[in-house]
Design an enzyme around this catalytic site. Sequence first.
Site, mmCIF file in Angstrom:
data_model
loop_
_atom_site.group_PDB
_atom_site.id
_atom_site.type_symbol
_atom_site.label_atom_id
_atom_site.label_comp_id
_atom_site.label_asym_id
_atom_site.label_seq_id
_atom_site.Cartn_x
_atom_site.Cartn_y
_atom_site.Cartn_z
ATOM 1 N N SER A 60 33.018 65.734 28.619
ATOM 2 C CA SER A 60 34.389 65.520 28.160
ATOM 3 C C SER A 60 34.752 64.055 27.994
ATOM 4 O O SER A 60 35.847 63.739 27.520
ATOM 5 C CB SER A 60 35.373 66.185 29.134
ATOM 6 O OG SER A 60 35.232 65.637 30.438
ATOM 7 N N SER A 61 33.851 63.138 28.372
ATOM 8 C CA SER A 61 34.131 61.714 28.215
ATOM 9 C C SER A 61 32.845 60.922 28.418
ATOM 10 O O SER A 61 31.813 61.471 28.799
ATOM 11 C CB SER A 61 35.196 61.238 29.226
ATOM 12 O OG SER A 61 34.704 61.341 30.553
ATOM 13 N N ASP A 93 33.190 73.689 37.421
ATOM 14 C CA ASP A 93 33.140 72.691 38.483
ATOM 15 C C ASP A 93 31.739 72.758 39.094
ATOM 16 O O ASP A 93 31.404 73.726 39.779
ATOM 17 C CB ASP A 93 34.216 72.984 39.529
ATOM 18 C CG ASP A 93 34.200 71.983 40.679
ATOM 19 O OD1 ASP A 93 33.317 71.096 40.712
ATOM 20 O OD2 ASP A 93 35.079 72.096 41.563
ATOM 21 N N LEU A 94 30.925 71.756 38.841
ATOM 22 C CA LEU A 94 29.531 71.794 39.283
ATOM 23 C C LEU A 94 29.369 71.642 40.785
ATOM 24 O O LEU A 94 28.249 71.780 41.298
ATOM 25 C CB LEU A 94 28.733 70.702 38.557
ATOM 26 C CG LEU A 94 28.603 70.892 37.043
ATOM 27 C CD1 LEU A 94 27.842 69.724 36.429
ATOM 28 C CD2 LEU A 94 27.906 72.203 36.704
ATOM 29 N N ASN A 121 24.430 64.831 33.375
ATOM 30 C CA ASN A 121 25.185 63.590 33.255
ATOM 31 C C ASN A 121 26.408 63.543 34.170
ATOM 32 O O ASN A 121 26.793 62.468 34.622
ATOM 33 C CB ASN A 121 25.641 63.408 31.798
ATOM 34 C CG ASN A 121 26.698 62.348 31.652
ATOM 35 O OD1 ASN A 121 26.436 61.160 31.784
ATOM 36 N ND2 ASN A 121 27.938 62.772 31.402
ATOM 37 N N TYR A 168 26.932 56.846 46.824
ATOM 38 C CA TYR A 168 26.609 57.093 45.413
ATOM 39 C C TYR A 168 25.115 56.943 45.146
ATOM 40 O O TYR A 168 24.482 57.837 44.552
ATOM 41 C CB TYR A 168 27.402 56.114 44.553
ATOM 42 C CG TYR A 168 27.020 56.104 43.090
ATOM 43 C CD1 TYR A 168 27.231 57.222 42.286
ATOM 44 C CD2 TYR A 168 26.459 54.972 42.494
ATOM 45 C CE1 TYR A 168 26.894 57.211 40.939
ATOM 46 C CE2 TYR A 168 26.122 54.956 41.150
ATOM 47 C CZ TYR A 168 26.337 56.072 40.380
ATOM 48 O OH TYR A 168 26.001 56.060 39.057
ATOM 49 N N VAL A 211 27.555 50.688 32.194
ATOM 50 C CA VAL A 211 28.008 51.322 30.960
ATOM 51 C C VAL A 211 29.529 51.391 31.030
ATOM 52 O O VAL A 211 30.099 51.800 32.044
ATOM 53 C CB VAL A 211 27.423 52.735 30.788
ATOM 54 C CG1 VAL A 211 27.898 53.347 29.477
ATOM 55 C CG2 VAL A 211 25.897 52.693 30.842
ATOM 56 N N THR A 231 32.462 53.012 30.967
ATOM 57 C CA THR A 231 33.001 54.367 31.042
ATOM 58 C C THR A 231 34.155 54.375 32.040
ATOM 59 O O THR A 231 34.317 53.428 32.816
ATOM 60 C CB THR A 231 31.936 55.375 31.515
ATOM 61 O OG1 THR A 231 31.597 55.067 32.881
ATOM 62 C CG2 THR A 231 30.672 55.317 30.655
#
Length: 280
Positions: free
Chosen positions: A34-35, A82-83, A109, A176, A209, A211
Amino acid sequence: MIGAGLARAARLRRALTGAPSPLAGRVVLVTGASSGIGEHTAYAAARAGARLILVARRADELERVAEALRALGAECATYTCDLTDGEAVDALVVQVLAEHGHVDHLVNNAGRSIRRSLAASADRFHDVERTMAINYFGPVRLTMGLLPAMRAQGFGHVVNVVSWGVQLKAPKFSAYLASKAAIDTWGRILAREARSDGVHVTNMRFGLVKTPMIAPTKEYDDQRAMTAEQAGAQVVRVMEDLPPTWGHPVGYVGEAMGLLAPRLTDAVMHRLHQRIPDAR
């Protein structure tokens, strides 16, 4: 090196002959579509002739991307999921396979980043749980669900969008980068186990990147970064060439320094840690 040379030769041959991309007609599933990188991967794959399956949590934004793809003449299906919800991922796999039969290329992703030092994380174990849920458990569960169909057809490709941070071990990103290192390692093992089944895995260790994910880190505002459009084009190139890994030169230099001069590298990274404040 031989594989890279063959990929370049195939790309040159397509350019000279006008042959279609290897993605033409293939089914490409992109999460986090979605983005950002996911959205622009979808656009680039559509221009290569792929059939798109888009997955994200935000239904309205997902439909916006789908409408843009259909305007390009692409075949596109959307699924809101929702993963971090294991049962929802399992249901997604059942629905996708029932409606499409198989997935040729899976782009894992979707993800989230948290910038916070360990000193500021004593009462925030949920940071670890949240990042592992979306960056590791979600893509692993989705991949495992789609893998039998890939094996059955004798071809499949899994692209894991990772980070150069797994090589640099950057301070303040422990939750992360641990989750990204987990999917990076899992992907390499999958590639070695499934090689004879025709299943390929590429870990893409992106640098910065532009984003929405990096927007909260204001220190990145003035740093050079790849655009989301450039990143999406690179994901498509990886899907065409099937390399085991793809990364940024700085990541490889940092990885080498960590092996050759670990004390010096730790000292440099500690200074970096001192200079960059915690997220507010």
